[in-house]
Write an enzyme that holds these catalytic residues in place. Sequence first.
Site, PDB file in Angstrom:
ATOM      1  N   LYS A  13      15.293  11.260  -8.104  1.00  0.00           N
ATOM      2  CA  LYS A  13      14.065  12.031  -8.378  1.00  0.00           C
ATOM      3  C   LYS A  13      13.976  13.261  -7.471  1.00  0.00           C
ATOM      4  O   LYS A  13      13.663  14.346  -7.925  1.00  0.00           O
ATOM      5  CB  LYS A  13      12.799  11.169  -8.152  1.00  0.00           C
ATOM      6  CG  LYS A  13      12.745   9.908  -8.989  1.00  0.00           C
ATOM      7  CD  LYS A  13      11.437   9.152  -8.757  1.00  0.00           C
ATOM      8  CE  LYS A  13      11.235   8.630  -7.336  1.00  0.00           C
ATOM      9  NZ  LYS A  13      12.136   7.533  -6.937  1.00  0.00           N
ATOM     10  N   ARG A  88       2.624   5.899  -7.314  1.00  0.00           N
ATOM     11  CA  ARG A  88       3.548   4.784  -7.166  1.00  0.00           C
ATOM     12  C   ARG A  88       2.866   3.447  -7.428  1.00  0.00           C
ATOM     13  O   ARG A  88       3.489   2.397  -7.297  1.00  0.00           O
ATOM     14  CB  ARG A  88       4.077   4.787  -5.732  1.00  0.00           C
ATOM     15  CG  ARG A  88       5.574   4.763  -5.644  1.00  0.00           C
ATOM     16  CD  ARG A  88       5.960   5.065  -4.212  1.00  0.00           C
ATOM     17  NE  ARG A  88       7.320   4.741  -3.970  1.00  0.00           N
ATOM     18  CZ  ARG A  88       8.223   5.631  -3.553  1.00  0.00           C
ATOM     19  NH1 ARG A  88       7.901   6.872  -3.357  1.00  0.00           N
ATOM     20  NH2 ARG A  88       9.442   5.237  -3.317  1.00  0.00           N
ATOM     21  N   ARG A 127      23.196   7.729   1.564  1.00  0.00           N
ATOM     22  CA  ARG A 127      22.284   8.857   1.802  1.00  0.00           C
ATOM     23  C   ARG A 127      22.145   9.133   3.299  1.00  0.00           C
ATOM     24  O   ARG A 127      22.041   8.222   4.115  1.00  0.00           O
ATOM     25  CB  ARG A 127      20.908   8.538   1.213  1.00  0.00           C
ATOM     26  CG  ARG A 127      19.878   9.611   1.518  1.00  0.00           C
ATOM     27  CD  ARG A 127      18.724   9.594   0.565  1.00  0.00           C
ATOM     28  NE  ARG A 127      17.862   8.442   0.718  1.00  0.00           N
ATOM     29  CZ  ARG A 127      16.830   8.189  -0.103  1.00  0.00           C
ATOM     30  NH1 ARG A 127      16.584   8.972  -1.118  1.00  0.00           N
ATOM     31  NH2 ARG A 127      16.083   7.124   0.099  1.00  0.00           N
ATOM     32  N   ARG A 160      18.221   7.032   7.117  1.00  0.00           N
ATOM     33  CA  ARG A 160      16.829   6.586   7.205  1.00  0.00           C
ATOM     34  C   ARG A 160      16.794   5.094   7.502  1.00  0.00           C
ATOM     35  O   ARG A 160      17.598   4.343   6.962  1.00  0.00           O
ATOM     36  CB  ARG A 160      16.124   6.845   5.860  1.00  0.00           C
ATOM     37  CG  ARG A 160      15.632   8.253   5.713  1.00  0.00           C
ATOM     38  CD  ARG A 160      15.199   8.607   4.306  1.00  0.00           C
ATOM     39  NE  ARG A 160      14.416   7.593   3.619  1.00  0.00           N
ATOM     40  CZ  ARG A 160      13.926   7.757   2.387  1.00  0.00           C
ATOM     41  NH1 ARG A 160      14.154   8.876   1.717  1.00  0.00           N
ATOM     42  NH2 ARG A 160      13.237   6.800   1.818  1.00  0.00           N
ATOM     43  N   ARG A 171      12.532  -2.795  -0.900  1.00  0.00           N
ATOM     44  CA  ARG A 171      11.929  -1.652  -1.601  1.00  0.00           C
ATOM     45  C   ARG A 171      12.075  -1.803  -3.113  1.00  0.00           C
ATOM     46  O   ARG A 171      11.191  -1.410  -3.872  1.00  0.00           O
ATOM     47  CB  ARG A 171      12.578  -0.351  -1.130  1.00  0.00           C
ATOM     48  CG  ARG A 171      12.037   0.079   0.224  1.00  0.00           C
ATOM     49  CD  ARG A 171      12.917   1.110   0.874  1.00  0.00           C
ATOM     50  NE  ARG A 171      13.012   2.338   0.143  1.00  0.00           N
ATOM     51  CZ  ARG A 171      14.043   3.172   0.246  1.00  0.00           C
ATOM     52  NH1 ARG A 171      15.073   2.890   1.029  1.00  0.00           N
ATOM     53  NH2 ARG A 171      14.051   4.292  -0.437  1.00  0.00           N
TER      54      ARG A 171
END
Length: 219
Positions: A13, A88, A127, A160, A171
């Site tokens: 996204k 969300r 990432r 992260r 998550r």
Amino acid sequence: MKLVLLGPPGAGKGTHAKILSEKQKVPHLAAGDILRRNIAQKTPLGVKAKSIIERGELVPDELVNQIMLDEIRRGGVKQGFVLDGYPRTIGQAEALDGFLKNEKTQIDAALNFATSEKMIMSRLSGRRICSKCGDNYHVRNIPPKKDGICDRCGEPLVQRKDDRPETIKHRLEVYEKETSPLIDYYSKKGLLHEIHGDYDVPELQAELKTLFDTLRLTV
Ligand code: ADP
């Protein structure tokens, strides 16, 4: 153009929101980036949000609504926006709808980035983000020019805390429970469009262009 981007963590996204907002010259409002900026600046919101985010939980609706609706207002509601990671929850979607109704407008489309679990795990585990400006990289898919260093500001790249495998799993559970009901919510309003989240960036941008042409949204 007023867009909501839906999809699990790692669906891409953020990457596509950034491209679209540059093409459209509308703000890219990324809830996660805004929250991380607040954490870095140790604002009262950031202090409250830090441990929640690191555990992979959702920040309470009233805090997120306040900050995101302020951001939309600041950009100029009628001018448009690309919302990434907001809403969300159903509560957030209702707050957004109420706010836009007050402003006598509504979103044009909600894009659901349908993405396989295999792709999500590969994207999130690789990432890396810049410790200073927050820019996104990926060890294989979007490598920086110099290993471990941000192309833009020369600062080190970090993983992260919430991109560690044990937190990613949580998550995804939170996504299923809290966020996936939004697919039905926007579908009932006739605003939902499915996008192939597994596609590479150019393929997916081409898919978006075709969709926007059909919807007569400029791109
Ligand atoms: P991703 O899309 O990869 O999950 P984000 O940067 O969008 O990453 O979000 C990171 C974290 O920030 C989320 O796991 C959550 O803790 C918090 N967060 C982001 N957006 C919201 C939101 N709309 N409501 C509540 N918490 C949020």
